[in-house]
Design a protein around this motif. Sequence first.
Motif, PDB file in Angstrom:
ATOM      1  N   ALA A 122       0.862  -1.321  -0.063  1.00  0.00           N
ATOM      2  CA  ALA A 122       0.000   0.197  -0.062  1.00  0.00           C
ATOM      3  C   ALA A 122       0.973   1.350   0.172  1.00  0.00           C
ATOM      4  O   ALA A 122       0.600   2.281  -0.706  1.00  0.00           O
ATOM      5  CB  ALA A 122      -0.759   0.228   1.196  1.00  0.00           C
ATOM      6  N   ILE A 123       2.173   1.320   0.832  1.00  0.00           N
ATOM      7  CA  ILE A 123       2.837   2.323   0.717  1.00  0.00           C
ATOM      8  C   ILE A 123       3.534   2.612  -0.305  1.00  0.00           C
ATOM      9  O   ILE A 123       3.595   3.953  -0.963  1.00  0.00           O
ATOM     10  CB  ILE A 123       3.859   2.295   1.999  1.00  0.00           C
ATOM     11  CG1 ILE A 123       3.278   2.152   3.217  1.00  0.00           C
ATOM     12  CG2 ILE A 123       4.892   3.139   1.823  1.00  0.00           C
ATOM     13  CD1 ILE A 123       4.262   1.867   4.338  1.00  0.00           C
ATOM     14  N   VAL A 124       3.927   1.536  -1.247  1.00  0.00           N
ATOM     15  CA  VAL A 124       4.578   1.787  -2.565  1.00  0.00           C
ATOM     16  C   VAL A 124       3.445   2.396  -3.441  1.00  0.00           C
ATOM     17  O   VAL A 124       3.800   3.306  -4.223  1.00  0.00           O
ATOM     18  CB  VAL A 124       5.228   0.659  -3.031  1.00  0.00           C
ATOM     19  CG1 VAL A 124       5.531   0.629  -4.403  1.00  0.00           C
ATOM     20  CG2 VAL A 124       6.312  -0.114  -2.168  1.00  0.00           C
ATOM     21  N   PHE A 125       2.231   2.038  -3.455  1.00  0.00           N
ATOM     22  CA  PHE A 125       1.374   2.483  -4.207  1.00  0.00           C
ATOM     23  C   PHE A 125       1.030   3.809  -4.168  1.00  0.00           C
ATOM     24  O   PHE A 125       1.068   4.754  -4.962  1.00  0.00           O
ATOM     25  CB  PHE A 125       0.218   1.566  -4.236  1.00  0.00           C
ATOM     26  CG  PHE A 125      -0.901   2.146  -5.200  1.00  0.00           C
ATOM     27  CD1 PHE A 125      -1.056   2.024  -6.649  1.00  0.00           C
ATOM     28  CD2 PHE A 125      -2.184   2.629  -4.697  1.00  0.00           C
ATOM     29  CE1 PHE A 125      -1.990   2.528  -7.401  1.00  0.00           C
ATOM     30  CE2 PHE A 125      -3.156   3.527  -5.436  1.00  0.00           C
ATOM     31  CZ  PHE A 125      -2.846   3.098  -6.755  1.00  0.00           C
ATOM     32  N   ALA A 126       0.898   4.053  -2.752  1.00  0.00           N
ATOM     33  CA  ALA A 126       0.711   5.543  -2.430  1.00  0.00           C
ATOM     34  C   ALA A 126       1.749   6.563  -2.687  1.00  0.00           C
ATOM     35  O   ALA A 126       1.560   7.548  -3.394  1.00  0.00           O
ATOM     36  CB  ALA A 126       0.260   5.499  -0.789  1.00  0.00           C
ATOM     37  N   LEU A 127       3.103   5.952  -2.680  1.00  0.00           N
ATOM     38  CA  LEU A 127       4.295   7.063  -2.786  1.00  0.00           C
ATOM     39  C   LEU A 127       4.280   6.944  -4.408  1.00  0.00           C
ATOM     40  O   LEU A 127       4.642   8.090  -5.034  1.00  0.00           O
ATOM     41  CB  LEU A 127       5.567   6.374  -2.426  1.00  0.00           C
ATOM     42  CG  LEU A 127       5.519   6.288  -0.926  1.00  0.00           C
ATOM     43  CD1 LEU A 127       7.075   5.491  -0.392  1.00  0.00           C
ATOM     44  CD2 LEU A 127       5.766   7.785  -0.296  1.00  0.00           C
TER      45      LEU A 127
END
Length: 236
Positions: free
Chosen positions: A207-212
């Motif tokens: 989720a963090i990678v997608f958000a970044l």
Amino acid sequence: MAFEMFSIAHFAGLAAAVILFAGIIVFRKQMREPGVNRTVRYGLASLLIVCEASLQLSYLLEHQWDVGSLPFQLCSLMVLVSAVLLLTNRKKLNDIVFFLGSMGALQALLTPNLDEAFPHFRYFHFFIAHIAIVGAALFILAVERYRPTFRSVMRAIIWLHVLAIPAAITNTISGTTNFMFLAQKPGTASLLDLLAPWPWYLLQLEAIVFALCMLLYAVIWLLDRWLKREGQTARS
């Protein structure tokens, strides 16, 4: 001496990064001239290749080369991919370098997973390699005028999982490596310390990678709109 985060040596590395990044932005138009463009691309690519080659050579000379020396960390892979992009100018690699390279290298620069301090060789290798990765990403953005799309985000994420395959296989077979921090969190302080224990932080990272990636995409999109508005205002 062990490396200390936010020490003078750390801030010196960050200062060098800011100088290079600012130089690429300020002189972006000059770098579009064919001769200058070729010189900068080949020079930056050569620097990346020398970084990886010198690191591998140091392992051999110090009799420390083992399976953990393979270039399966994300930033090690980005060193090689960025060099290929700069040498060949293959546009299909833009998404990988811009999203994965800049995100991984920036995080590494802010929270270095580094044991050796200045003036050890590994200190210089670490900062030069990671600064050069972000420099390559910034070069294709500011000089080559690469503009990401939502599809670029998805392609980068797919490539991240593809690149993680050899890392995960090696981690499983060797039982000693931790490529791409898939086996456990890094031993030094990092942003992963804020996440859940293994293996749950791997799901959080998705989720963090997608958000970044979406954040990077949004920043470039908004910046382009602002520059166009400023250009229209100046002409009127």
